[in-house]
Write an enzyme that holds these catalytic residues in place. Structure first.
Site, short mmCIF file in Angstrom:
data_model
loop_
_atom_site.label_atom_id
_atom_site.label_comp_id
_atom_site.label_asym_id
_atom_site.label_seq_id
_atom_site.Cartn_x
_atom_site.Cartn_y
_atom_site.Cartn_z
N LYS A 71 0.82 -1.21 0.00
CA LYS A 71 0.00 0.00 0.00
C LYS A 71 0.86 1.26 0.00
O LYS A 71 1.59 1.53 0.95
CB LYS A 71 -0.92 0.02 1.22
CG LYS A 71 -1.83 1.25 1.28
CD LYS A 71 -2.73 1.21 2.50
CE LYS A 71 -3.61 2.47 2.58
NZ LYS A 71 -4.52 2.44 3.75
N SER A 94 -8.98 3.70 2.26
CA SER A 94 -7.90 4.26 1.46
C SER A 94 -7.04 3.21 0.76
O SER A 94 -6.17 3.55 -0.04
CB SER A 94 -6.99 5.11 2.36
OG SER A 94 -6.42 4.31 3.39
N SER A 126 -10.37 1.28 6.26
CA SER A 126 -9.65 1.45 5.00
C SER A 126 -9.22 0.15 4.34
O SER A 126 -8.76 0.17 3.20
CB SER A 126 -8.42 2.34 5.22
OG SER A 126 -8.81 3.64 5.53
#
Length: 394
Positions: free
Chosen positions: A88, A143, A167
């Site tokens: 990520k 996210s 997220s």
């Protein structure tokens, strides 16, 4: 409505299958990684799931894995031998050390929300906004946007994420994959508030479990005693979810119950949490929440919700809810609806939680069922998710 073209949906091998094949020398890590890089090259102009792709370095790393296995034979210290993983964001490699030590190969950094927006349910890749693989006019959630899109589209079997308010779980739900948020404080995290913790997105519960064994150094769990006692809550006592995600999650619960995976029980007191939103904002962004949402008030909310959750887990082993209160929204933004309304309570409380695919809405987009367990019970979540995949149809 535009989806990713069908050829990209050919199911690749799972992480467990790749690692077993590479260790047995039935597969070459370099070939596996080259195929993953090829899938990324073909798909990412549409998905925009990656901000960086590390092709040359990934192939070099895969060659090192092959060389090590050629010299030593099947190496049990490489449970992720040759598995392509995405991390990520551009700084994701900082937390990927255990995966790389286990033989995984990092192929690139996935998209996260870009600057200039107050909402975190989208991603900005190197080629533009990240799209939901099921509908390009919808967001994948965030996210961990690119991570979910890359896993859902079969580009990689595993992608790392982090979850500060949902997220990992929300993009897992909206992209139709499995997403695990770990217990607060159980794994290293750079978040000074303690709200954001590491997690993973995977195509299968077995792969998520493999990730967990590597990062936690826990042995493979024994099969869970079934059925597991569970409590259903559509709204946690305060949220206002839309009817369709509630209906899809409830139908998934009924399938789990019919298959003997869970047994629904009625708690002694109905679960009614205090809305954690103002408290979360006060802790995460002091001064950004509504009037009165100070730190002392936030801690009072946390303590009261912790008490209510402890009472529930005295009667049951799992709490089941919809993962998100709405279907995936468009790229213009979510409006005034918080997609975190059913997830961020468990960042505040620190409970581990997992989103499991729960079917598809009328718009063609996936929805999720959220499983929440007592602190430190990640293996229970993963065992139930694994049983759901093997026992439940529909």
């Amino acid at each position: 409505m535009t989806a990713v073209p069908a050829p990209l949906w050919a199911a690749p091998l799972s992480a467990a299958e790749i690692a077993a094949g590479v260790r047995a020398r039935e597969l070459r890590a370099a070939d596996v990684v080259a195929r993953a890089l090829g899938r990324i090259e073909r798909a990412d102009p549409q998905l925009c799931a990656f901000v960086e792709v590390w092709g040359e370095e990934a192939l070099r790393r895969a060659g090192e894995v092959d060389g090590r296995l050629d010299r030593r034979g099947a190496d049990p210290s490489l449970p992720l031998a040759g598995v392509p993983v995405a991390v990520k964001g551009r700084h994701g490699l900082r937390a990927a050390g255990p995966l790389l030590a286990a033989g995984a190969v990092a192929v690139g950094a996935t998209s996260v929300p870009g600057p200039g927006t107050p909402w975190q349910t989208w991603g900005l890749g190197a080629r533009g906004r990240t799209v939901n693989p099921w509908r390009a006019d919808r967001t994948p959630g965030g996210s961990s946007a690119g991570a979910a899109a890359a896993v859902a589209a079969g580009l990689v079997p595993l992608a790392t994420g982090s979850d500060g308010a949902g997220s990992v779980r929300i993009p897992a739900a909206w992209c139709g994959v499995t997403g695990l948020k770990t217990t607060g404080g159980r794994l290293p995290s750079g978040d000074r508030t303690g709200l954001a913790v590491p997690g993973v997105l995977a195509r299968t519960a077995a792969d998520a479990e493999l990730w967990w064994r590597v990062v936690s150094d826990e042995p493979a769990p024994a099969h869970a005693a079934l059925p597991v006692r569970a409590v259903w809550s559509a709204d946690l006592g305060f949220a206002g979810p839309d009817p369709e995600p509630v209906a899809l999650a409830r139908a998934a619960v009924e399938r789990l119950e019919a298959a003997g995976v869970i047994r629904l029980v009625r708690p002694r007191m109905p679960l009614r949490l205090t809305d954690p939103g103002p408290a979360w904002l006060a802790l995460r962004m002091p001064g950004a929440g509504p009037a009165g949402a100070d730190l002392a008030g936030a801690e009072r909310v946390r303590a009261e919700n912790d008490r209510r959750l402890a009472a529930l887990f005295a009667d049951a082993e799992l709490l089941l809810t919809p993962t998100a209160p709405t279907a995936p929204h468009g790229h213009e933004g979510p409006g005034d609806r918080y997609s975190t309304s059913l997830t961020w309570a468990f960042n505040l409380s620190g409970h581990p939680a997992l989103s499991l695919p729960a079917g598809f809405g009328g718009d063609g987009c996936p929805a999720g069922l959220q499983l929440v367990a007592p602190h430190g019970r990640e293996t229970l979540l993963l065992a139930v998710a694994r049983e759901a995949e093997t026992r439940v149809k529909g």
